[in-house]
Design an enzyme around this catalytic site. Structure first.
Site, mmCIF file in Angstrom:
data_model
loop_
_atom_site.group_PDB
_atom_site.id
_atom_site.type_symbol
_atom_site.label_atom_id
_atom_site.label_comp_id
_atom_site.label_asym_id
_atom_site.label_seq_id
_atom_site.Cartn_x
_atom_site.Cartn_y
_atom_site.Cartn_z
ATOM 1 C CB THR A 114 26.640 42.176 13.907
ATOM 2 O OG1 THR A 114 27.402 43.375 14.721
ATOM 3 C CG2 THR A 114 27.750 41.345 13.209
ATOM 4 C CG HIS A 154 30.586 49.120 19.685
ATOM 5 N ND1 HIS A 154 30.132 49.292 20.897
ATOM 6 C CD2 HIS A 154 30.392 48.262 18.764
ATOM 7 C CE1 HIS A 154 29.144 48.152 21.061
ATOM 8 N NE2 HIS A 154 29.172 47.398 19.904
ATOM 9 C CG ASN A 208 26.649 46.102 23.453
ATOM 10 O OD1 ASN A 208 25.892 46.513 24.165
ATOM 11 N ND2 ASN A 208 26.157 46.075 21.930
ATOM 12 C CE1 TYR A 266 32.138 42.612 21.028
ATOM 13 C CE2 TYR A 266 30.267 44.304 20.920
ATOM 14 C CZ TYR A 266 30.770 43.146 20.617
ATOM 15 O OH TYR A 266 29.685 42.387 20.047
ATOM 16 C CG ASN A 317 30.098 39.990 23.859
ATOM 17 O OD1 ASN A 317 29.922 39.038 23.094
ATOM 18 N ND2 ASN A 317 29.661 41.425 22.818
#
Length: 373
Positions: free
Chosen positions: A25, A178, A181, A183, A238
């Protein structure tokens, strides 16, 4: 003996070598639209066997960070076509990482200033990246999410399907889901963020249901050979947590074995942190995970990631523990990383001041590599 520098076919995609540029990112796409800077950045790194783009939201609801590119407007897709054309002209292959951040977002980024969505209304102990009124960037606490109603889930699965088709139409060689992580998909998987009492919560089978519905939809739309997935069994990124990740992710990879996916991308340890990070009471066994996948009939290429250097990467491929090795920060600092690894020449150290925001926008003149983007 198989080498890190040998070609490989993964699903429907032929790669010149087994060195992969990891998703990174960069917050360099105002308005969620890729631009000429994105095209230059990826073209510079086209000697990688495969480029995985930065995380790219499938909808505005799926966006959690300012100035990341999307897959949900005509302007963004036109911008991505500029990127894919540039990479292909340079002889590279590129897939897009399809992203829905779930609860890792801020109300200012959501449609009509609404709450971010999640499996359950559990706020993430994490931060997101916003652009201030003066144009500067800063990290901010995530907003409180709302729990998704069960009736909303088919619509999000449809968003994934539609974004996958748009990605292929924009020239990508494939897509990476994805599911790592912390999400949205990962939030469904983990008991730390999934407190649901319906058939998407509770048991491992229920918590993995949403993941497999997404995979089913994308594979039906673009084919398994252009579909891949990323998982991160023990990362705390996260606020991701599960007290017993081994059986959870064993169930995930055994389920993925029924598809002929291009690759499965495994983050070992803490994302961007210690490779030996663990969750729960016992060390996570990545070799056992790989073995379980193959025992279930899985044929996808096995991609490893996190803290790999030249020696570790060469050993992983030669010893059969991996088919592909992903590099992140080293690719930011070394656009010609493949050549440098092959010749065992000195590497530029990553400069963290160029990773995000204004600093990330400043360096585009390759081969002037001292502070290259």
């Amino acid at each position: 003996m198989t080498s890190l520098f040998d070609p490989i076919k993964i699903g429907d995609i032929h790669l010149a070598n087994r060195i992969v540029m990891a998703p990174l990112t960069r917050n360099r796409s105002p308005g969620a639209v890729p631009n000429t800077l994105n095209a230059t950045y990826y073209e510079q790194r086209a000697s990688a066997g495969l480029i995985i783009t930065e995380g790219t939201p499938i909808t505005q609801q799926g966006q959690g960070y300012a100035d990341v590119p999307g897959l949900y407007t005509p302007e963004a897709l036109t911008g991505w076509r500029q990127v894919t054309d540039a990479v292909h002209r340079a002889g590279g292959k590129i897939v897009v990482q399809m992203w829905h951040v779930g609860r890792v977002s801020h109300e200012s980024l959501q449609p009509n200033g609404g709450k971010p969505v999640a499996p359950s209304a559990v706020i993430a102990k994490s931060k997101t990246y916003l652009i201030n009124a003066d144009g500067s960037g800063a990290f901010a606490e995530t907003s409180e999410p709302r729990a998704l109603d069960r009736a909303e889930l088919p619509g999000i699965v449809e968003d994934y399907r539609r974004a996958a088709r748009a990605a292929i139409d924009a020239g990508f060689d494939g897509i990476e889901i994805h599911a790592a992580n912390g999400y949205l998909i990962d939030q469904f998987l983990r008991s730390g963020s999934n407190k649901r009492a319906d058939d998407y919560g509770g048991s491992i089978e229920n918590r993995a249901r949403f993941l497999f519905e997404v995979v089913d939809a994308i594979v039906a739309e673009i084919g398994a050979g252009r579909t891949a997935i990323r998982i991160s069994p023990v990362t705390p990124a996260n606020d991701a947590f599960d007290p017993d990740p081994q059986p959870l992710f064993t169930h995930v990879v055994e389920g993925l074995a029924r598809y002929g996916l291009a690759y499965i991308h495994i983050i070992e340890g803490a994302t961007g942190g210690p490779r030996d990070h663990q969750q729960g009471d016992r060390p996570f066994d990545y070799e056992a995970l790989h073995t379980a996948y193959k025992a279930a009939g899985g044929k996808a290429a096995w991609m490893v990631n996190n803290g790999y250097n030249r020696e570790l990467a060469i050993d992983a491929v030669e010893e059969g523990r991996a088919d592909l090795v992903a590099f992140g920060k080293l690719f930011i600092a070394n656009p010609d990383l493949v050549e440098r690894l092959k010749n065992d020449t000195v590497l530029n150290p990553p400069d963290k001041d160029t990773f995000y925001g204004g600093g990330a926008r400043g360096y585009t003149d390759y081969p002037a590599l001292e502070n290259v983007a």
